[in-house]
Design an enzyme around this catalytic site. Structure first.
Site, PDB file in Angstrom:
ATOM      1  N   CYS A   8     -15.712   4.507  -1.770  1.00 56.16           N
ATOM      2  CA  CYS A   8     -16.425   4.567  -0.495  1.00 56.16           C
ATOM      3  C   CYS A   8     -16.395   5.994   0.058  1.00 56.16           C
ATOM      4  CB  CYS A   8     -15.812   3.592   0.498  1.00 56.16           C
ATOM      5  SG  CYS A   8     -16.102   1.879   0.035  1.00 56.16           S
ATOM      6  N   CYS A  45      -6.370 -13.208 -20.677  1.00 55.94           N
ATOM      7  CA  CYS A  45      -6.217 -14.666 -20.533  1.00 55.94           C
ATOM      8  C   CYS A  45      -6.625 -15.436 -21.783  1.00 55.94           C
ATOM      9  CB  CYS A  45      -6.995 -15.174 -19.327  1.00 55.94           C
ATOM     10  SG  CYS A  45      -8.781 -15.252 -19.570  1.00 55.94           S
ATOM     11  N   ASP A  65       0.876  -1.170   0.000  1.00 59.29           N
ATOM     12  CA  ASP A  65       0.000   0.000   0.000  1.00 59.29           C
ATOM     13  C   ASP A  65       0.910   1.215   0.000  1.00 59.29           C
ATOM     14  OD1 ASP A  65      -2.029   2.039   0.681  1.00 59.29           O
ATOM     15  OD2 ASP A  65      -3.271   0.328   1.248  1.00 59.29           O
ATOM     16  N   CYS A 106     -10.674 -14.982 -15.897  1.00 58.38           N
ATOM     17  CA  CYS A 106      -9.877 -14.079 -15.081  1.00 58.38           C
ATOM     18  C   CYS A 106     -10.742 -12.859 -14.757  1.00 58.38           C
ATOM     19  CB  CYS A 106      -8.571 -13.698 -15.780  1.00 58.38           C
ATOM     20  SG  CYS A 106      -8.715 -12.436 -17.067  1.00 58.38           S
ATOM     21  N   LYS A 118       0.673   2.977   6.017  1.00 62.93           N
ATOM     22  CA  LYS A 118      -0.141   1.809   6.376  1.00 62.93           C
ATOM     23  C   LYS A 118       0.704   0.538   6.456  1.00 62.93           C
ATOM     24  CE  LYS A 118      -4.713   3.244   4.909  1.00 62.93           C
ATOM     25  NZ  LYS A 118      -5.868   2.982   4.025  1.00 62.93           N
ATOM     26  N   ASN A 124      -9.979   0.348  -6.911  1.00 66.66           N
ATOM     27  CA  ASN A 124     -10.135   1.025  -8.205  1.00 66.66           C
ATOM     28  C   ASN A 124      -9.776   0.076  -9.341  1.00 66.66           C
ATOM     29  OD1 ASN A 124      -7.155   1.687  -9.177  1.00 66.66           O
ATOM     30  ND2 ASN A 124      -7.240   2.002  -6.961  1.00 66.66           N
ATOM     31  N   CYS A 164     -12.084 -10.943 -17.742  1.00 64.54           N
ATOM     32  CA  CYS A 164     -13.210 -11.549 -18.469  1.00 64.54           C
ATOM     33  C   CYS A 164     -14.538 -10.999 -17.950  1.00 64.54           C
ATOM     34  CB  CYS A 164     -13.227 -13.061 -18.279  1.00 64.54           C
ATOM     35  SG  CYS A 164     -11.859 -13.957 -18.974  1.00 64.54           S
TER      36      CYS A 164
HETATM   37 ZN   LIG Z   1      -9.718 -13.242 -18.946  1.00 65.43          ZN
END
Ligand SMILES: [Zn+2]
Length: 242
Positions: A178, A237, A57, A163, A81, A122, A166
């Protein structure tokens, strides 16, 4: 305190046992994002005796994080963090190793990990983590929560299936945050705990329901499970076109 005492409540499970505990001790988990999801997942994985946690992070602890990111204390505000998390996790379990990475260098850690947890908020980060996991053939546990909605998905290309990309063919950066939409601590904490559970199952060789998207309406307390399909045209993928 002996290892047996520390882990006795899980070692007595048939699905864990002494061998499973040894597997956990020999495993490494990469947690990208130490917010509401990662701060909870990291604690359960540290407590369970996962031998190495790689945490990433770039943010510092802010006062507005404390409402849900229960790994941190008031005195941690202003600290990185990764530093605050390492101190707390090491205090919880001094037997494990914790290495930290910044906002970019987590990519180096993907190949070192047995399981990767996407605890970011994100789309650009999620797509980057997914691509790195597909490249390194590492299972990915993706979590998200906003308002009263949670979702969890496990991607494990070693067993085929889709994946993350997809699922979201459009690469727009349209995810709400948030900060704008709001979140209750236990909603994001529940998803973080379930990410830790999925990671433990993957390390123990148990069925982690890879290829299914679980969605949760926390207001009505309803879970739904959806089968995800691989997209043969997926740029990450899919089969490369010659
Ligand atoms: Zn994929």
């Amino acid at each position: 305190m002996s290892d047996f005492q520390r882990y006795s409540r899980q070692v007595i499970l048939r699905e864990v046992g002494v061998n499973g505990q040894a597997l956990l001790a020999d495993s490494a988990v990469l947690i990208v994002g130490l917010g509401g999801l990662g701060a909870v997942a990291a604690q359960y994985l540290a407590a369970a005796g996962v031998g190495q946690l790689l945490v990433a992070d770039r943010d510092r602890v802010e006062t507005s994080n404390l409402q849900r990111q229960i790994l941190y204390r008031q005195g941690d505000v202003g600290q990185l963090k990764t530093e605050a998390a390492r101190a707390q996790l090491q205090a919880l379990n001094p037997q494990i190793r914790i290495d930290h990475y910044d906002g970019q260098s987590w990519r180096e850690a993907v190949a070192l990990a047995d399981v990767v947890l996407d605890c970011t908020d994100n789309f650009p980060a999620r797509f980057a983590i997914n691509a790195a996991c597909v490249r390194a053939r590492r299972p990915l546990v993706s979590g998200a929560a906003i308002r009263f909605e949670g979702q969890l998905a496990v991607f494990d290309l070693r067993r085929g299936g889709p994946c993350y990309r997809c699922l979201y063919p459009d690469q727009g950066d349209t995810a709400e945050t948030c900060e704008e939409a709001g979140i209750l601590g236990p909603v994001v904490g529940t998803v973080g705990a379930l990410q830790a559970l999925a990671a433990l199952k993957l390390m123990l060789g148990l069925d982690a329901q890879a290829g299914r998207l679980q969605t949760w309406d926390a207001l009505r307390m309803q879970w739904r499970s959806h089968k995800m399909a691989a997209d043969p045209e997926c740029p990450v993928c899919g089969e490369p076109h010659v």
